[in-house]
Scaffold this motif. Structure first.
Motif, short mmCIF file in Angstrom:
data_model
loop_
_atom_site.label_atom_id
_atom_site.label_comp_id
_atom_site.label_asym_id
_atom_site.label_seq_id
_atom_site.Cartn_x
_atom_site.Cartn_y
_atom_site.Cartn_z
N LEU A 161 0.83 -1.21 0.00
CA LEU A 161 0.00 0.00 0.00
C LEU A 161 0.85 1.25 0.00
O LEU A 161 1.96 1.26 0.54
N SER A 162 0.32 2.30 -0.59
CA SER A 162 0.94 3.62 -0.53
C SER A 162 0.33 4.38 0.64
O SER A 162 -0.88 4.41 0.79
N ARG B 224 -0.61 7.82 2.29
CA ARG B 224 -0.92 9.18 1.84
C ARG B 224 -0.93 10.14 3.02
O ARG B 224 -1.23 9.75 4.14
N SER C 67 -7.07 11.02 0.83
CA SER C 67 -7.48 11.35 -0.53
C SER C 67 -6.54 10.67 -1.52
O SER C 67 -5.33 10.57 -1.26
N GLN C 68 -7.08 10.22 -2.64
CA GLN C 68 -6.27 9.58 -3.68
C GLN C 68 -5.26 10.57 -4.27
O GLN C 68 -4.20 10.18 -4.73
N ASP C 69 -5.60 11.85 -4.25
CA ASP C 69 -4.73 12.87 -4.82
C ASP C 69 -3.70 13.42 -3.84
O ASP C 69 -2.87 14.25 -4.20
N ARG D 82 2.11 11.20 -1.55
CA ARG D 82 2.53 9.89 -1.08
C ARG D 82 3.67 10.09 -0.10
O ARG D 82 4.68 10.70 -0.43
N TRP E 99 -11.27 5.64 4.39
CA TRP E 99 -9.82 5.65 4.60
C TRP E 99 -9.51 5.30 6.05
O TRP E 99 -10.32 5.54 6.94
N TRP F 167 -2.36 7.53 5.51
CA TRP F 167 -3.72 7.08 5.23
C TRP F 167 -3.71 6.06 4.10
O TRP F 167 -2.97 6.21 3.12
N VAL F 168 -4.54 5.01 4.24
CA VAL F 168 -4.71 3.98 3.21
C VAL F 168 -6.20 3.74 3.02
O VAL F 168 -7.01 4.03 3.90
N LYS F 169 -6.56 3.18 1.86
CA LYS F 169 -7.96 2.87 1.58
C LYS F 169 -8.42 1.71 2.47
O LYS F 169 -7.68 0.76 2.73
N ASN G 69 -8.02 -2.90 2.55
CA ASN G 69 -6.71 -3.44 2.20
C ASN G 69 -5.95 -3.95 3.42
O ASN G 69 -4.79 -4.33 3.31
#
Length: 161
Positions: free
Chosen positions: A104-105, A107, A111-113, A116, A137, A150-152, A155
């Motif tokens: 996972l990335s 953040r 937010s996805q935007d 990272r 999140w 933060w991760v989604k 996952n």
């Protein structure tokens, strides 16, 4: 004369068959080449053993210098870093692990935007600190470091100890 005409027609069809056969062979070759997926790139954070050894010292130096500056502005920053060393967890937090096979990335914001700020490998132990208001999140901390992000949701999974 009839045998010459027969040789010409036979040669013509043989040439057409050779051209069609070679065209099909070349077409199949290129179709198979495009169907092969490229090799997976290897990044420094793909191997937890490599990530935890050399960069850990550099990360702790940068995190230590930033945590020295943080208590002046936000006094609650120091207590949130201490639970990784002790067995206690912050209220509402729980231990877990990453289940997404590519890792996972992390953040900076939910937010996805968002920027990272790091990464976590598959099956790596984490501490889930909180969820975003929209429940999409999770804020996590890597268990053996002070890295947070933060991760989604979906996952990770809870690990009971």
């Amino acid at each position: 004369m009839l045998s010459g005409l027969l040789k010409f027609i036979l040669g013509f069809f043989l040439a057409i068959a050779v051209l069609i056969g070679s065209g099909v062979a070349v077409g199949l070759y290129f179709m198979n080449r495009t169907a092969i997926p490229p090799a997976k790139p290897i990044f420094a954070n793909d191997h937890p053993s490599l990530q935890n050894k050399p960069p850990k010292a550099a990360d702790t130096e940068t995190k230590d210098s930033s945590s020295k500056a943080e208590p002046k502005t936000t006094p609650s920053a120091t207590p949130s870093d201490s639970p990784t060393d002790s067995a206690s967890l912050p209220p509402g937090a729980y231990r877990g692990r990453v289940t997404w096979s590519q890792g996972l990335s992390l953040r900076a914001k939910p937010s996805q935007d968002a920027e990272r700020v790091g990464g976590v490998g598959v099956n790596e132990k984490i501490i889930v600190l909180e969820e975003s208001p929209d429940k999409g999140w999770q804020k996590i901390r890597v268990e053996n470091s002070k890295q947070e992000g933060w991760v989604k949701v979906g996952n990770t999974e809870r690990v009971e100890q």
